[in-house]
Design an enzyme around this catalytic site. Structure first.
Site, PDB file in Angstrom:
ATOM      1  N   SER A 234       0.845  -1.188   0.000  1.00 37.21           N
ATOM      2  CA  SER A 234       0.000   0.000   0.000  1.00 37.21           C
ATOM      3  C   SER A 234       0.881   1.238   0.000  1.00 37.21           C
ATOM      4  CB  SER A 234      -0.940   0.047   1.224  1.00 37.21           C
ATOM      5  OG  SER A 234      -1.987  -0.893   1.113  1.00 37.21           O
ATOM      6  N   SER A 272      -2.780  -3.348  -3.469  1.00 37.73           N
ATOM      7  CA  SER A 272      -2.173  -2.187  -2.821  1.00 37.73           C
ATOM      8  C   SER A 272      -3.242  -1.144  -2.543  1.00 37.73           C
ATOM      9  CB  SER A 272      -1.082  -1.592  -3.719  1.00 37.73           C
ATOM     10  OG  SER A 272      -0.462  -0.493  -3.110  1.00 37.73           O
ATOM     11  N   ASP A 274      -4.048   2.492  -2.021  1.00 34.16           N
ATOM     12  CA  ASP A 274      -3.350   3.718  -2.388  1.00 34.16           C
ATOM     13  C   ASP A 274      -4.263   4.905  -2.091  1.00 34.16           C
ATOM     14  OD1 ASP A 274      -1.523   1.843  -3.304  1.00 34.16           O
ATOM     15  OD2 ASP A 274      -2.227   1.971  -5.363  1.00 34.16           O
TER      16      ASP A 274
END
Length: 353
Positions: A234, A272, A274
């Site tokens: 992340s 991830s 974000d």
């Protein structure tokens, strides 16, 4: 501490004094770093847009998400009001609750009057479970309080500190990075800064100052044999400026963060989270949301940069995010952690040849 520019990496734009988010006047950053035994590699980062003394004064703010496989609390209220108060904390995925409680504990202790109505802290996270025993209850509310108490202006430590302690980036040791740019606007100059908690990207994607480096640095990648797909992790980015902006303009700044991340090579993994926050420290006294009192003014005013002149601020966001990620990588050393897992540091040699 070594930074990207120290290696001769050429990056655009004019940095502020410390090339850090703290170049924005009033911003303070603090850490609690936890490295214990073989399995504790974690911590807490605190960002105070107006410092400890001014934490209850609202800032115009907005958020954006490139991929929602993550958490940033308080964003519903930010979307509703465009108003940010309280310290912003960044930690590991399973410590969000402890940090949320810690912010409340700190406010109750320091300013009980500010806690008399309600508190909706912003706490964000990235996953450090490769190097850290993330399921252990290591981070508690006191660590969040300590990070807030440690917040200071000036130079900012980078690498494996605070919430970035156990993070990885492009198969190298990642973590915390920061950068700033000076932006001219008419006769005035303003600062745009970013702090990144970098825990994203696959090794093959890594790009440095426009040069594809991933295949060149493909050797010594222990994470390649790990169960998670390459690029999982992340990234949290906090952007701040002293330029007078509307909440919607802060949101527009936050939407430009992925353009800076992309300059470092990432294509944005599904695995991830974000998430991005941008704030402006201008216009103190506006965007309040407290219970109405008869002694208060019936109207508030905002001074702001015209939309047609905002492009230089967008450019600065892209530049500071790119450099902050590189600083997070360059400032690091190899780390071994939970279950003996090892992550190498980004080698300096390719840029020192």
């Amino acid at each position: 501490m070594t930074r990207a520019r120290d290696l001769g990496i050429t990056l655009p734009g004019r940095p502020g004094t410390h090339n850090a988010l703290t170049d924005v006047p009033g911003v303070e950053i603090g850490y609690t770093t936890l490295v214990e035994g073989d399995s504790v590699r974690t911590g807490v980062t605190a960002v105070l847009p107006r410092g400890r003394d001014g934490f209850a004064v609202p800032c115009a703010a907005g958020t954006s998400s490139l991929n929602g496989n993550g958490e940033m609390t308080g964003t519903a209220w930010l979307a509703e009001t465009g108003s940010l108060t309280l310290p912003v904390l960044i930690t590991n995925t399973h410590a969000v609750g402890a940090c949320h409680r810690g912010v409340i504990d700190w406010v109750v202790r320091e300013r009980p009057d500010a806690a008399a109505e309600w508190l909706l802290p912003v706490v964000a996270e990235t996953w450090d479970g490769y190097l850290n025993d993330i399921n252990a209850p290591t981070v508690h509310s006191g660590h969040a309080v300590a990070a807030i108490n440690a917040a200071r202006p000036g130079a900012v430590e980078e690498g494996s500190v605070g919430g970035g302690t156990g993070m990885t980036c492009y198969g190298f040791k990642g973590g915390t990075g920061t950068a700033s740019r000076i932006v001219a606007h008419g006769a005035d100059e303003y600062t745009v800064g970013a702090l990144v908690q970098a825990n994203f990207g696959s090794r093959r994607e890594l790009t440095v100052a426009g040069e594809a480096m991933g295949t060149r640095l493909a050797a010594d990648n222990p994470m390649e044999a790990w169960a998670a797909p390459a690029g999982a992790g992340s990234v949290i980015v906090v952007v701040g400026t002293d330029a007078p902006l509307l909440p919607g303009q802060c949101t527009a700044l936050a939407r430009r963060v992925p353009l800076g991340l992309a300059r470092t090579g990432t294509t944005g993994s599904h695995f991830s989270g974000d998430l991005f926050l941008a704030f402006s420290t201008a216009n103190p006294g506006a965007l309040t949301s407290t219970f109405p009192r008869t002694a208060e003014a019936e109207y508030e005013s905002l001074r702001f940069v015209p939309w047609g002149r905002i492009d230089p601020f967008f450019e600065a966001v892209v530049q500071v995010v790119e450099e902050a990620v590189l600083n997070a990588l360059v400032a690091n050393r190899e780390m071994t952690g939970h279950r003996g897992r090892r992550v190498p540091a980004l080698p300096a040699a390719p840029w020192l040849d």
